[in-house]
Scaffold this motif. Structure first.
Motif, short mmCIF file in Angstrom:
data_model
loop_
_atom_site.label_atom_id
_atom_site.label_comp_id
_atom_site.label_asym_id
_atom_site.label_seq_id
_atom_site.Cartn_x
_atom_site.Cartn_y
_atom_site.Cartn_z
N GLU A 196 -35.63 42.37 85.96
CA GLU A 196 -36.45 41.25 85.47
C GLU A 196 -35.77 39.89 85.68
O GLU A 196 -35.95 38.97 84.89
N ARG A 197 -35.00 39.77 86.74
CA ARG A 197 -34.39 38.49 87.06
C ARG A 197 -35.44 37.53 87.61
O ARG A 197 -36.32 37.92 88.37
N LYS A 198 -35.34 36.26 87.22
CA LYS A 198 -36.23 35.24 87.74
C LYS A 198 -35.84 34.92 89.18
O LYS A 198 -34.69 34.66 89.48
N LEU A 199 -36.83 34.92 90.04
CA LEU A 199 -36.64 34.53 91.42
C LEU A 199 -37.32 33.19 91.68
O LEU A 199 -38.11 32.72 90.85
N SER A 200 -37.03 32.58 92.80
CA SER A 200 -37.63 31.29 93.14
C SER A 200 -37.97 31.27 94.62
O SER A 200 -37.47 32.09 95.41
N LYS A 279 -35.86 25.50 94.98
CA LYS A 279 -35.86 26.21 93.70
C LYS A 279 -37.23 26.09 93.04
O LYS A 279 -37.36 25.60 91.92
N ILE A 280 -38.28 26.54 93.71
CA ILE A 280 -39.63 26.46 93.18
C ILE A 280 -39.93 27.75 92.42
O ILE A 280 -39.80 28.85 92.96
N SER A 281 -40.34 27.60 91.18
CA SER A 281 -40.62 28.79 90.36
C SER A 281 -42.11 29.13 90.32
O SER A 281 -42.47 30.31 90.31
N SER A 282 -42.99 28.12 90.27
CA SER A 282 -44.43 28.41 90.19
C SER A 282 -45.22 27.18 90.63
O SER A 282 -44.69 26.07 90.74
#
Length: 327
Positions: A196-200, A279-282
């Motif tokens: 469940e690591r956040k990716l970008s 580093k775009i998350s959403s």
């Protein structure tokens, strides 16, 4: 000899009772298939034959019910649940995903050669062709604060685009606190990796956001969130406007990243800074034009591309004095 004759006669009768006579001789008749016709001394009465056939059918039904009863699981028996096995399977799945990420990183993004990725001029990030594509998005509205706006997301009839539709209502909720309302939004889910690591998303080799949409003439706010802090603030984002033309024709929207302005809680900040595109998350779309009524927005794909004619780095003035005052 008498015992042999009885055995042969009984076998023939048993075989005839198990097979439907109408299916064997539909045109000749039922009695023509009787094996006892070859033995006139041993004729079986029709009544006895019917009773014996009923007994045979009852025996077959009883045998069938016994077999069915064996296959049916008792409601008292519950499947065995192993907490340790569930934890082990979950851990193995995450380690498998981590291995795939490492291999993909060594080979290249998404398993493609690295030189091919570096040379590409355009990339489709989101498209809408199946239900799994819709699961990557979240829709929300002012109903979360007591408003009356509604928004829905579904695939189009030909499964070649996504249809975002609903009703906008600027009526404020009757809670005694909120004085404004009227917004609907569609937001992409943050990608997750192993454990469940956040990716970008890394869009550093591109300079323009590229969309193919079809709307009803309403203006939408395009929002981009970057994941550059340890604790990402939900209220901080970069925004720009997307104006739809309306009508039956598709339009291609191209927004340079240099045009996106920095905002917090929906207000433009005095301290402007450029968007960090590696580093775009959403990404999201918000409708809040204060025009009550139905709306729709059809989206074919969302991607990024490199526009060689665009050389602007940042469209807004950056003041060092304002930055020092705010800090």
């Amino acid at each position: 000899m008498a015992s042999i004759h009885k055995l042969l006669t009984g076998t023939c009768l048993h075989r005839n009772f198990l097979k439907p006579r109408a299916a064997l001789h539909p045109f000749v008749g039922i009695h023509s298939a009787d094996c006892s016709s070859s033995n006139p001394q041993k004729q079986v009465a029709p009544a006895d034959r019917g009773s014996q056939q009923r007994k045979t059918e009852e025996g077959m039904q009883k045998h069938h019910h016994q077999e069915a009863a064996v296959d049916v699981t008792s409601p008292d028996k519950k499947p065995e649940l192993s907490f340790d096995k569930a934890i082990r399977d979950e851990a193995m799945e995450h380690f498998r995903r981590l291995k795939d990420e490492i291999v993909a990183h060594m080979i290249g993004p998404e398993g493609r050669p690295l030189q091919e990725v570096l040379m590409e001029q355009a990339r489709v990030v989101w498209q809408f062709r199946k239900k799994e594509d819709l699961d990557k998005w979240i829709v929300t509205s002012d109903k979360t604060i007591g408003g009356r706006s509604e928004i829905f997301l579904k695939l189009s009839k030909n499964n070649q685009s996504a249809l975002l539709y609903g009703t906008l209502s600027s009526e404020a909720p009757q809670d005694g606190e909120s004085s404004q309302s009227g917004y609907c939004a569609m937001i992409s889910r943050i990608p997750r990796g192993a454990f469940e690591r956040k990716l970008s998303y890394d869009w550093s080799q591109f300079n323009t956001l590229y969309l193919r949409v079809r709307g009803d003439g309403r203006p939408w706010m395009v929002n981009i969130k970057q994941d550059t802090e340890f604790i990402q603030r939900k209220s901080q984002m970069y925004s720009y406007f997307m104006f739809t033309r309306g009508g039956p024709y598709w339009q291609e929207v191209k927004i340079p990243f240099s045009k996106f302005f920095y905002s917090n809680h929906g207000r433009i900040r005095d301290d402007q800074r450029p968007l960090i595109v590696d580093k775009i998350s959403s990404i999201g779309f918000t409708l809040a034009d204060k025009v009550d009524g139905p709306f729709f927005l059809e989206i074919d794909f969302i991607g990024v591309f490199t526009d060689p004619a665009h050389t602007e780095e940042f469209a807004y003035e950056k003041s060092a004095l304002i930055s020092r005052l705010i800090k």
